[in-house]
Write a protein that holds these residues in place. Structure first.
Motif, PDB file in Angstrom:
ATOM      1  N   GLN A 136       6.766   0.359  11.669  1.00  0.00           N
ATOM      2  CA  GLN A 136       8.190   0.678  11.604  1.00  0.00           C
ATOM      3  C   GLN A 136       9.046  -0.461  12.153  1.00  0.00           C
ATOM      4  OE1 GLN A 136       9.202   3.533   9.933  1.00  0.00           O
ATOM      5  NE2 GLN A 136       7.015   3.427   9.499  1.00  0.00           N
ATOM      6  N   ARG A 137       8.538  -1.215  13.123  1.00  0.00           N
ATOM      7  CA  ARG A 137       9.337  -2.305  13.686  1.00  0.00           C
ATOM      8  C   ARG A 137       9.638  -3.375  12.639  1.00  0.00           C
ATOM      9  NH1 ARG A 137       4.306  -2.879  16.249  1.00  0.00           N
ATOM     10  NH2 ARG A 137       3.059  -4.627  15.484  1.00  0.00           N
ATOM     11  N   THR A 138       8.787  -3.482  11.621  1.00  0.00           N
ATOM     12  CA  THR A 138       8.977  -4.515  10.610  1.00  0.00           C
ATOM     13  C   THR A 138      10.159  -4.202   9.699  1.00  0.00           C
ATOM     14  OG1 THR A 138       6.585  -4.903  10.729  1.00  0.00           O
ATOM     15  CG2 THR A 138       7.738  -5.925   8.905  1.00  0.00           C
ATOM     16  N   GLU A 139      10.704  -2.994   9.782  1.00  0.00           N
ATOM     17  CA  GLU A 139      11.931  -2.688   9.053  1.00  0.00           C
ATOM     18  C   GLU A 139      13.052  -3.639   9.484  1.00  0.00           C
ATOM     19  OE1 GLU A 139      12.996   1.403   9.319  1.00  0.00           O
ATOM     20  OE2 GLU A 139      11.147   2.130   8.391  1.00  0.00           O
ATOM     21  N   PHE A 140      13.014  -4.086  10.734  1.00  0.00           N
ATOM     22  CA  PHE A 140      14.025  -5.031  11.213  1.00  0.00           C
ATOM     23  C   PHE A 140      13.976  -6.324  10.416  1.00  0.00           C
ATOM     24  CE2 PHE A 140      15.120  -8.460  14.371  1.00  0.00           C
ATOM     25  CZ  PHE A 140      16.488  -8.253  14.348  1.00  0.00           C
ATOM     26  N   LEU A 141      12.784  -6.821  10.119  1.00  0.00           N
ATOM     27  CA  LEU A 141      12.639  -8.035   9.314  1.00  0.00           C
ATOM     28  C   LEU A 141      13.285  -7.837   7.948  1.00  0.00           C
ATOM     29  CD1 LEU A 141       9.466 -10.255   9.007  1.00  0.00           C
ATOM     30  CD2 LEU A 141      10.784  -9.640   7.001  1.00  0.00           C
ATOM     31  N   VAL A 142      13.048  -6.687   7.336  1.00  0.00           N
ATOM     32  CA  VAL A 142      13.635  -6.408   6.018  1.00  0.00           C
ATOM     33  C   VAL A 142      15.156  -6.389   6.096  1.00  0.00           C
ATOM     34  CG1 VAL A 142      13.831  -4.701   4.176  1.00  0.00           C
ATOM     35  CG2 VAL A 142      11.606  -5.152   5.212  1.00  0.00           C
ATOM     36  N   HIS A 143      15.709  -5.752   7.122  1.00  0.00           N
ATOM     37  CA  HIS A 143      17.161  -5.692   7.262  1.00  0.00           C
ATOM     38  C   HIS A 143      17.755  -7.094   7.455  1.00  0.00           C
ATOM     39  CE1 HIS A 143      16.689  -1.501   7.203  1.00  0.00           C
ATOM     40  NE2 HIS A 143      16.463  -1.294   8.493  1.00  0.00           N
TER      41      HIS A 143
END
Length: 261
Positions: A76-83
């Motif tokens: 879930q933390r990798t959602e930050f990379l996508v944003h």
């Protein structure tokens, strides 16, 4: 859906150490069609198998992404990379999802940015098969091989956004990871070498050939690794900076190709 007591499932999961026992219980109960099937699903989870493998999908950036056993489960933390990547993208961007796993990052970015031209690559055959299924509906192309090696030559110098969730766990720390990661996910998707940055060094060495002028490369790292990753990318002629999120407990290094070299 079975009508087995919710509390019974929660207790079994909590006893096994599942932190989000209530949420997982709801998902498993919804997935099962008979009590016997629910018992089997709960037994798999209690044994340590990742929930995402049991369900066959992972929730990521508000999407359901298919994920097969043996394929890296996006965190879930990798959602930050996508944003962060979406904020740097424009309509019609050429996007490369390197070390793509299930293809979750590329799919999520395509959901946020219109008309992207999406490419992805991974060295693991099981990941490539999974990503090809996931990307088929949006016209993404997935290649099997080591980093940039399998990509079409005409992609060189055209990539506007390179998202690359490389392995970054130091080799000595693999044994301290949760069992569902260290015992079920391929170590090649976790192990980043002595300091966790070996794969990023290889990416940095070649990225300049593939990025368009002004193109951006985004990688996830630990907070401690970030300054070293910035130095690695800067050494290869990229302009690097650190982005951090308290909400996602995530650190991303963003390296940009100069517009003139």
């Amino acid at each position: 859906m079975t009508t087995a007591p919710f509390s019974t499932v929660v207790t079994a999961l909590r006893t096994a150490g599942c932190v989000f026992a209530e949420d997982e219980a709801r998902l498993l109960i919804d997935e099962a069609t008979t009590p016997a099937q629910l018992d089997a699903l709960v037994e798999r989870r209690v044994s340590g198998e990742p929930l995402e493998y049991i369900l066959g999908w992972v929730a990521f950036c508000g999407l359901r992404i298919a994920v097969d056993p043996g394929v890296f489960v996006p965190r879930q933390r990798t959602e930050f990379l996508v944003h962060e990547a979406a904020a740097l993208s424009r309509r019609g961007a050429v996007v490369l999802d390197l070390c793509c796993g299930s293809g979750a990052l590329g799919i999520a970015l395509a959901a946020e940015v219109d008309d992207v031209e999406l490419y992805a690559a991974d060295i693991e055959p099981s990941a490539v098969a999974c990503a090809r299924r996931n990307l088929a509906s949006i016209g993404g192309r997935v290649f099997e091989g080591d980093l940039f090696d399998p990509l079409p030559p005409d992609l060189r110098g055209r990539v506007g956004i390179l998202i690359c969730n490389t392995p970054y766990v130091p080799s000595a720390a693999i044994g301290m990871m949760p069992p569902e990661a260290r015992d079920y996910e391929p170590h090649i998707t976790l192990d980043g070498g002595t300091d966790g940055l070996d794969v990023q060094r290889r990416v940095a060495d070649a990225a300049g050939e593939w990025l368009a002028p002004g193109g951006h490369l985004l990688v996830e790292v630990s907070e401690e690794q970030a300054p070293h990753a910035v130095e690695i990318f800067a050494t290869h002629g990229l302009i690097a900076r650190i982005a951090e999120s308290e909400e996602f407990f995530a650190t991303v290094v963003i390296a940009t190709q100069p517009t003139a070299r």
